[in-house]
Motif scaffolding. Sequence first.
Motif, short mmCIF file in Angstrom:
data_model
loop_
_atom_site.label_atom_id
_atom_site.label_comp_id
_atom_site.label_asym_id
_atom_site.label_seq_id
_atom_site.Cartn_x
_atom_site.Cartn_y
_atom_site.Cartn_z
N ASN A 51 -5.13 4.44 -10.21
CA ASN A 51 -3.89 4.08 -10.45
C ASN A 51 -3.00 3.69 -9.53
O ASN A 51 -2.20 3.04 -9.52
N LEU A 94 14.36 3.11 -13.37
CA LEU A 94 13.01 3.46 -12.94
C LEU A 94 13.10 5.03 -13.02
O LEU A 94 13.15 5.18 -12.11
N TYR A 114 1.13 7.33 1.58
CA TYR A 114 0.79 6.42 2.49
C TYR A 114 -0.40 6.03 2.61
O TYR A 114 -1.21 4.85 3.51
N MET A 126 -0.03 -1.98 -5.49
CA MET A 126 -0.51 -3.24 -5.61
C MET A 126 0.35 -3.83 -6.17
O MET A 126 0.27 -4.87 -5.63
N LEU A 127 0.93 -3.37 -7.20
CA LEU A 127 1.87 -4.57 -8.17
C LEU A 127 3.17 -4.17 -7.24
O LEU A 127 4.55 -4.90 -8.10
N GLY A 128 3.68 -3.52 -6.16
CA GLY A 128 4.50 -3.32 -5.52
C GLY A 128 5.77 -2.17 -5.81
O GLY A 128 6.90 -2.18 -5.19
N TYR A 129 5.19 -1.42 -5.72
CA TYR A 129 6.04 0.06 -6.07
C TYR A 129 5.66 0.98 -4.75
O TYR A 129 4.53 0.68 -3.96
N ALA A 130 7.37 1.36 -4.10
CA ALA A 130 7.87 1.69 -2.99
C ALA A 130 5.88 3.31 -2.85
O ALA A 130 7.22 3.91 -3.79
N PRO A 131 5.89 3.17 -1.50
CA PRO A 131 5.30 5.07 -1.73
C PRO A 131 6.25 5.63 -1.43
O PRO A 131 6.31 6.97 -2.14
N GLN A 132 7.82 5.38 -0.61
CA GLN A 132 8.92 6.29 -0.92
C GLN A 132 9.31 6.18 -1.71
O GLN A 132 9.67 7.58 -2.64
N LEU A 141 -3.24 1.03 -7.43
CA LEU A 141 -2.63 -0.37 -8.02
C LEU A 141 -1.41 -0.44 -8.38
O LEU A 141 -0.48 -1.60 -7.81
N MET A 142 -0.66 0.39 -8.54
CA MET A 142 0.66 0.54 -8.87
C MET A 142 1.83 0.23 -6.88
O MET A 142 2.27 -0.63 -7.09
#
Lengths: 223, 395
Positions: free
Chosen positions: B306, B3, B393, B312-318, B309-310
């Motif tokens: 967006n 990714l 964050y 929320m879908l499981g993308y880590a802020p880090q 939502l990302m």
Amino acid sequence: MLCCRLLFLLMRIQLQQVVPTYIEAEKIERSQLWNNTVVFEPGRKIQIVAPSGSGKTSLIHFLYGLRKDYNGKIIFDNASIADFTADNVAVYRQNNISIVFQDLRLFAEQTVLQNLEVKRQLNPYHNNSKISDMAGQLGIGNKLEKPCKTCSYGEQQRVAIIRALQQPFQFLLLDEPFSHLDETNRKKAMALIEEEAAARNASIILADLKPIEYFNPDQTLYL
Amino acid sequence: MALSFKHIAPFLHKENNKASRLLSYFGLGIGVLLLLCAVQLYININVLLKNKSPKKEGYDFIAVTKDITDDNIAGDHTFSAEDLAGLKQQPFIDGMAPLIGNKFMIDANGGKMLPFSTDFFTEAIDNSFLDTLPPSFQWKPGDAVIPIIVSSDYFEIYNTLFAPSRDLPQFSESTISSVFIQLDCYGNGFKDSYKGQVVALSDRINTVLVPEDFLEWANKKYGNVSVFNPSRVYIKTKDANNPDLLQYLGQHHFHVNKDKTKFGRVKQVLQAIVSGLAGFGVLVIVLAMVLFSFYLQLMIAKSRENLQLMLMLGYAPQWLSKTVIKNWIPVYVTIVAVAVAVTAALQWSFKEMVMKGKDELSSMIDWSVFAIAALLLVISVWINYRLVKKLLYRL
């Protein structure tokens, strides 16, 4: 064998006296979930039935780690979900739990395919050809290149269902997932969901206003 | 396929505010270039103005007196104990020794060989400050001969001016030691005659030197003084052109031979100009960074839904912060690399076209310029990473 059993125990979700901070006392008393100890184990089919306003969506959001406005604890992997850091929550959502939101939460400006790929690429369970297969199965194969905002609500609901099936999970949360689908599409969607959950030995936690006739739950809980 | 940014790029409003993004790139490039050029110029100045004063054993020895001006002409121009302690404490002064003068009368005459007679003066300094120290340069009470070290300049004046005008004999450096001068010391009720013998010449100290032991003894006997403030002090420093030294001397109204420190003054002015240039460079970098941070903030604000939502879908802020910033690393590397290349080209041109023949100057840029460029790159990326991370964050 012992290892598998331990892993099985760890990968369950336990609700310990969970009560939303805003809910009325009479609703708590009637509920089989609020203020009780409830365990969700992988490989099970759980149906949660409740009328509007009794906290179905809240429960789904609590389990998904989206909201923390409750008392009590939700334990996953020996840790309280409410205590997860933002990055821990992300790992939890990538590997252990997937969701179909009641309000779908799609990227309106992006195409159907982009909406599905953005989830699949995060932690791919299937290769990208599976997306076309699933879309074809649910009757939206010709919509993949269309912007999501141009799809009907029913089509968008199917996009949200396919999106939830692109990752590994032990728990699949479905919040009124078929509200805008006709019976044929409901059955097709349910069959696809059950097939995907079975392949992962995952639990389905389906919340709806009333029991769904073509879903045979192992357990039905009334909120 | 792992990714990467290209997977999330369609979800970010990256193309908004393109003008401010490009302007920030340009500003950053100019700022980095100014700063790197200033650093290289600073190094060039130090290289070119190094060793511009005659050094002995790696040190400069400079005589310091107090400024005598029309306003303070009637005042005391000697160094107090406080002045001497202050000089000693300065990090750029490696040693300090006062010159002790005679506090009694001395008459000198050359006898038959050198028929002249004059009032005379002598001074003494710590032996470690002497550039030539023959073994005979010592004295103890009872010795009739006083060894003398004369400044080479005085010796030259004698040979070229004084001797021809008075029809006196001239001397070479080796024959001068054969001449004995009669020194009559008197005062405090005493009068004694000694023989003065020139035992060495000094290029460093402009005076007539006698051993410290003699002058301390004679000051007590003929002058009846043992402790007094010196009016001249020699300092030992690694760099007579050190701007800090010049600033200290100036602040305390101490006077030095301008010729010994003139390059220091030039250096002071040039360093001030270069520091100004570097300061301006830093200012431009800061402004460019602020402009770029506005662009990032605007991009995140416009992509807020967006991004939420990302997450929320499981993308880590880090991961998102790192991936978003990684996308700009090639841009930053290019900007800094171009600035380094232009600095290198300017340095080469400066050496080959303006400073040809100055071998001490390199046509290559100094390693510290590379180090500063790398540091700027790291700082820029880090600041932007922190900013994006903070914003994500907060979502």
